[in-house]
Write a protein that holds these residues in place. Structure first.
Motif, PDB file in Angstrom:
ATOM      1  N   GLU A   1      53.703  74.180  53.089  1.00 10.14           N
ATOM      2  CA  GLU A   1      54.627  74.781  54.054  1.00 10.14           C
ATOM      3  C   GLU A   1      55.521  75.826  53.412  1.00 10.14           C
ATOM      4  N   LEU A   2      55.999  75.534  52.203  1.00  8.20           N
ATOM      5  CA  LEU A   2      56.930  76.475  51.583  1.00  8.20           C
ATOM      6  C   LEU A   2      56.197  77.653  50.965  1.00  8.20           C
ATOM      7  N   SER A   3      55.005  77.415  50.494  1.00  4.40           N
ATOM      8  CA  SER A   3      54.210  78.415  49.767  1.00  4.40           C
ATOM      9  C   SER A   3      55.094  79.437  49.048  1.00  4.40           C
TER      10      SER A   3
ATOM     11  N   ALA B   1      56.245  82.453  58.454  1.00  2.00           N
ATOM     12  CA  ALA B   1      57.618  82.756  58.034  1.00  2.00           C
ATOM     13  C   ALA B   1      57.978  81.984  56.762  1.00  2.00           C
ATOM     14  N   PRO B   2      58.617  82.661  55.796  1.00  2.00           N
ATOM     15  CA  PRO B   2      59.014  81.979  54.552  1.00  2.00           C
ATOM     16  C   PRO B   2      60.222  81.071  54.784  1.00  2.00           C
ATOM     17  N   LEU B   3      60.049  79.777  54.505  1.00  6.06           N
ATOM     18  CA  LEU B   3      61.097  78.820  54.874  1.00  6.06           C
ATOM     19  C   LEU B   3      62.302  78.813  53.942  1.00  6.06           C
ATOM     20  N   VAL B   4      62.051  78.917  52.637  1.00  5.29           N
ATOM     21  CA  VAL B   4      63.191  78.825  51.720  1.00  5.29           C
ATOM     22  C   VAL B   4      64.115  80.016  51.941  1.00  5.29           C
TER      23      VAL B   4
ATOM     24  N   ILE C   1      62.853  73.825  41.930  1.00  7.25           N
ATOM     25  CA  ILE C   1      64.291  73.655  42.165  1.00  7.25           C
ATOM     26  C   ILE C   1      64.508  72.883  43.471  1.00  7.25           C
ATOM     27  N   PHE C   2      63.795  73.319  44.510  1.00 10.83           N
ATOM     28  CA  PHE C   2      63.927  72.657  45.810  1.00 10.83           C
ATOM     29  C   PHE C   2      63.595  71.169  45.676  1.00 10.83           C
TER      30      PHE C   2
ATOM     31  N   PRO D   1      53.175  63.275  51.633  1.00 14.58           N
ATOM     32  CA  PRO D   1      52.550  63.813  50.434  1.00 14.58           C
ATOM     33  C   PRO D   1      53.213  65.135  50.023  1.00 14.58           C
ATOM     34  N   LYS D   2      53.416  65.296  48.717  1.00 17.08           N
ATOM     35  CA  LYS D   2      54.087  66.488  48.196  1.00 17.08           C
ATOM     36  C   LYS D   2      53.345  67.771  48.611  1.00 17.08           C
ATOM     37  N   LYS D   3      52.017  67.619  48.746  1.00 14.73           N
ATOM     38  CA  LYS D   3      51.177  68.769  49.098  1.00 14.73           C
ATOM     39  C   LYS D   3      51.663  69.458  50.390  1.00 14.73           C
TER      40      LYS D   3
END
Ligand code: PHE
Length: 466
Positions: free
Chosen positions: A425-427, A260-263, A435-436, A418-420
């Motif tokens: 997760e957001l892909s 599922a797309p989180l943003v 922006i996020f 870690p930023k990774k």
């Protein structure tokens, strides 16, 4: 990788159930977000802060601070697929982080416990008022009489206790049935009804003849009305309204599948939450103006001012009952999200069956809720710095614990993990991620810090002086 499909609890707490799909997750998260915060708090806080100017600030707070923190919370839950306490424990061990970061999980469970203890009492008032409205208890009353009616009600611990108990029992019943048969079924039934009732009430408001007065009140931007106080009130309310800072959204995120797309989902949740607040305002204020009442009445707007309108309008029994049913549904779908992190934790770790975990948590929260029940009667004189016990629990959670929890979550995701992990997760498109990341790293922590500092200051200073 972490694609477990089991619906049972693993011994290490690694996975519980999953939502049937992304739509149900969004519905449940909107159910958590939409609650007393939208229908009870939002109208009276915007009424107190002059309407239009406040709404603009509220929009900024939701988009610049609320959504980034919401994304961060859901991300943490989904990645770990565990309840908040175990999720934080998992991050600390797998990434060898400072063990104190686990405080985010514990803090959330304690905040949920405390919030639900008073939330259940106020939701109980709404249930009681549903029956009162239906039985015509407000017919032809003026504001003084509805005030007396409400005063007499909350002064009677036996009555309030009855409704509080009923509401908590409903909450426990839903949570005990688990994610698929409990939470999912509840939001599937209640959320569409909630929107239907809201639209029906909107029709009544449009026909009141004062709809435009309500619109003008809500949307006339008056810069003069903006004060430091209203900026912070907007930020604090955005936090409470989006259910941020205590792990409810982390918990719901943990039941979400990996694709599922989180943003996008978070934006949908925030916009749905915001739309209910605005619609609630558009229902309330026209009625308030149509009957010549005061929009700035504060917390009693819904329980004292509005019943006057219901008592005078045609079909007022039905309209009033619908309104309080709306409030009760909204509160119930939020209450389950306040209880779920604790119950999930107990059943993950302590191997308590879900039923016992729900009943035990419910009973303890109910007991603690007695402090709120009695704050309006037997213990009304027990105050410290001008606040009753209820005022303190509300303050401590809404103004201190939630912002602090949110601040820690933002810092944890933006600076510690870690930023990774966030990228994976957001892909999402690099531009959206940028922006996020900017909002989460710089804007949200500053915003939340302000609310937090203000919460502390407000709790300790002005009342002491008063
Ligand atoms: N968002 C809920 C409301 O607006 C309250 C809530 C806060 C629920 C925190 C869960 C967690 O009423």
């Amino acid at each position: 990788m972490q694609q477990q499909q089991s619906s049972s609890n693993n011994a290490d707490g690694s996975l519980h159930a999953q939502w049937s799909g992304r739509f149900i997750f969004i519905l449940a998260a909107v159910g958590s977000a939409v609650g007393l915060g939208n229908i009870w708090k939002f109208p009276y806080v915007s009424g107190e802060n002059g309407g239009g100017a406040f709404i603009l600030l509220y929009l900024l707070a939701i988009f610049l601070v609320g959504i980034p923190v919401l994304v961060a919370e859901v991300l943490l839950g989904r990645r770990a697929q565990r309840s908040p306490i175990n999720a934080m424990r998992h991050y600390v061990t797998t990434h060898k982080l400072w063990p104190l970061w686990q405080v985010i999980g514990w803090f959330g469970v304690v905040a949920g416990f405390l919030i639900l203890s008073f939330y259940g009492v106020i939701a109980g008032w709404a249930l009681a008022y549903f029956f009162r409205a239906l039985s015509g208890a407000f017919v032809a009353l003026d504001a003084e009489s509805t005030g007396k009616l409400f005063g007499a009600f909350i002064a009677d611990p036996e009555k309030v206790l009855l409704w509080h108990t009923l509401f908590m029992a409903l909450t426990v019943l839903i949570v005990a049935r688990g994610v698929k048969t409990g939470l999912e079924q509840a939001v599937r039934i209640m959320m569409p009804l909630l929107y239907l009732i809201l639209i029906a009430l909107l029709v009544v408001a449009v026909q009141s003849g004062h709809f435009m007065d309500g619109v003008r009140f809500l949307f006339a931007f008056d810069w003069q009305a903006v004060t430091a106080q209203s900026v912070l009130a907007a930020l604090g309310l955005a936090f409470f309204s989006l259910s941020l800072g205590m792990g409810a959204m982390m918990m719901y995120g943990s039941y979400l599948n990996k694709t599922a797309p989180l943003v996008q989902s978070s934006v949908i949740i925030a916009v749905a939450d915001l739309s209910v607040s605005i619609l609630a305002g558009l229902v309330l204020f026209p009625l308030v103006f149509a009957y010549g009442l005061n929009p700035g009445a504060g917390p009693s707007l819904v329980f004292i001012t509005l019943p006057v309108a219901f008592g005078q309008m045609p079909w007022g029994e039905l309209v009033g009952a619908l309104f309080f049913l709306l409030l009760s549904f909204a509160a119930l779908t939020s209450a389950i999200s306040l209880l779920e992190p604790l119950v999930a934790f107990l059943s993950e770790n302590r191997h308590l069956p879900r039923l016992s975990a729900s009943i035990w948590s419910g009973v303890l929260i109910w007991l603690f809720g007695l402090l709120t029940v009695f704050s309006f009667n037997l213990l009304a004189t027990v105050t410290w710095l001008g606040r009753t016990i209820f005022d303190w629990i509300d303050f401590l959670t809404s103004n201190i614990m939630l912002p602090l929890g949110g601040l820690l979550i933002a810092i944890f995701v933006a600076y510690v993990l870690p930023k990774k992990i966030s990228q994976e997760e957001l892909s999402t498109a690099p531009f959206i991620f940028a922006i996020f990341w900017f909002l989460l790293r710089f804007v949200a922590p500053v915003g939340v810090f302000l609310v937090f500092a203000y919460g502390l200051w407000d709790a300790l200073v002005p009342k002491a002086a008063a």
